[in-house]
Design an enzyme around this catalytic site. Sequence first.
Site, short mmCIF file in Angstrom:
data_model
loop_
_atom_site.label_atom_id
_atom_site.label_comp_id
_atom_site.label_asym_id
_atom_site.label_seq_id
_atom_site.Cartn_x
_atom_site.Cartn_y
_atom_site.Cartn_z
N LYS A 11 0.84 -1.19 0.00
CA LYS A 11 0.00 0.00 0.00
C LYS A 11 0.88 1.25 0.00
O LYS A 11 1.88 1.32 0.73
CB LYS A 11 -0.91 -0.01 1.23
CG LYS A 11 -1.94 1.12 1.29
CD LYS A 11 -2.84 0.93 2.51
CE LYS A 11 -3.89 2.01 2.62
NZ LYS A 11 -4.76 1.80 3.82
N SER A 70 -9.56 1.71 2.98
CA SER A 70 -8.68 2.46 2.10
C SER A 70 -7.61 1.61 1.41
O SER A 70 -6.94 2.09 0.50
CB SER A 70 -7.97 3.56 2.89
OG SER A 70 -7.12 3.02 3.90
N SER A 100 -10.19 -0.54 7.08
CA SER A 100 -9.47 -0.32 5.81
C SER A 100 -8.75 -1.54 5.26
O SER A 100 -8.28 -1.52 4.12
CB SER A 100 -8.45 0.82 5.98
OG SER A 100 -9.11 2.05 6.08
#
Length: 555
Positions: free
Chosen positions: A158, A242, A266
């Site tokens: 990420k 996210s 997330s």
Amino acid sequence: MKKKNVKTISLMIERKRKGMYKKIPLFLLIITFATSLTTGCSNIIEWIFDSPQYEQPKDISYLIEKQLKEANITSLEQKSNLLHNANIDQIRNYLITGKLTCVEVTAYYLKRIQILNKKMHIVISVNPEAITEAKKLDEQGPPSKNTSLLYGIPILVKDNIETKDKMPTTGGTIALKDNYAKKDANVIQHLRANGAIILAKANLSELAGLSFIYPIEPSGFSALGGQTLNPYGPGTLNVSGSSSGSAAGVAADLAPAAIGTETYGSIIGPASANSVIGVKPTLGRLSQSGIIPLSHTYDTAGPLTKTVKDAALLLSLMEGYQPDEPSTHHLNYFTSLNPHRLKGAKLAATKDFNSSTIGRKIIASLKAAGASVDLISYHIPEADLKNSFKKIIAYEFRQDFSNYLKESQPFFGVNSLSDLISFNNENPKERIPYGQNHLIYAENLKLTEKESKQKIATLNKITKQYIVSPFFQDKNYDAILTINLKANLSKYGTLPSDISAYASLPTVCIPVGYLRGNIPVSITFIGPKNTEQKLLSLAYSFEQANPKRIPPKIK
């Protein structure tokens, strides 16, 4: 002199003008500029300013094509059937037996990114040295069963987790597009130490989904990366956030596994929406070092994978497990996974399971495996708690993110949240197409440190009263179980973001099936703090006895 050297010096002078590099006299900047003109030497710039001299191109397909040519692989198409939807365990076996090389494995995933990313917007940047790293491993010979546990395994990370390489750590925001880290985040250090190849940086909800405190932009969108799409229904199904790119990347087979982060759903949300396994560990088990912060109280990293065993392996290594270091052996979650762990387990399943055919089938399957299952409902004063939680996150983000900016100095004079807001306002169409009310809210929030700590204490007290005490202490359940349908944003099912975040509890999310052929359905196991081993074994036991996840059919 190279154009990028001129550009870099210009940036340095501009930064000096805006108040950065206060200890560096302007004449030194001019001398550096003159030296670069005459020598073309970029190393002196890097030495003086500690600023790396490279830049990711906007079109990452160029970097991929260059590496694929260097790989010179003629047999990749023939061997791609081995790698399609392969998990870490399978790839490791192929490498050990010599069926595949590290270069072939890495090239396969780079090619997948090249083919799919323009449509899916899953990856923001790629490692331009991924094939080089793979070649070095191949030169050492194929791995053995005793070799590093991630030897030659490409991992997607990420893009709010720092990696010391030629990929910036951006959080998806344009102001950080040249934010090259000076060292790996702690969790990345552990992965590299075990032979992993950091393949690419995954798109995300910008700044790790801060907009949830003031919803204005869709999940999976960032100004740098665009809108990540759900591989099971590009443009029609919710990708969630996210850690959108991390989950979608694993689902779309752009990597066998990925690392995400979670503050409020997330990891678990994207895992559910994209039909992959996601683990959010107990807060504090993984280091936050080297991660762009949202909230120091609630942030954690975690793995996203295709199997529970892979998730257990990654979590073990991210925590610091080393096979040859006995003092870390208590962190080994993956070799003690028990396929019969459901037998005798005591589970509390939310009543949502009873409202659908698939939910009732799951309960029947759990009972057939020997678990006792009680249907329960829980209630916490959600509105009050969620408002308090948002204020805590907004308050901590303003402090933590500003401190991060001051340390990293990613762009001209952007040293605080206030600076970022001003920077975005200079070109709102490109930098903040959905606005930045969430940033403004965080910047203007009137909350003291004492008030924030009081709110955290209240969250802990209430979640203990309504969740931890009645279910885990009084009735001694092994786990609370929820059913999730995050992909289509229906009100069916319950994603346990509230329990998991407010009470800082570990969660494991696994796929269990599909509605109408392509809408992922998942279940999530939530346990008391530091029960990762139990939760992973429960999830593993269910996974072994039930149909496996089905990869998406991407047109």
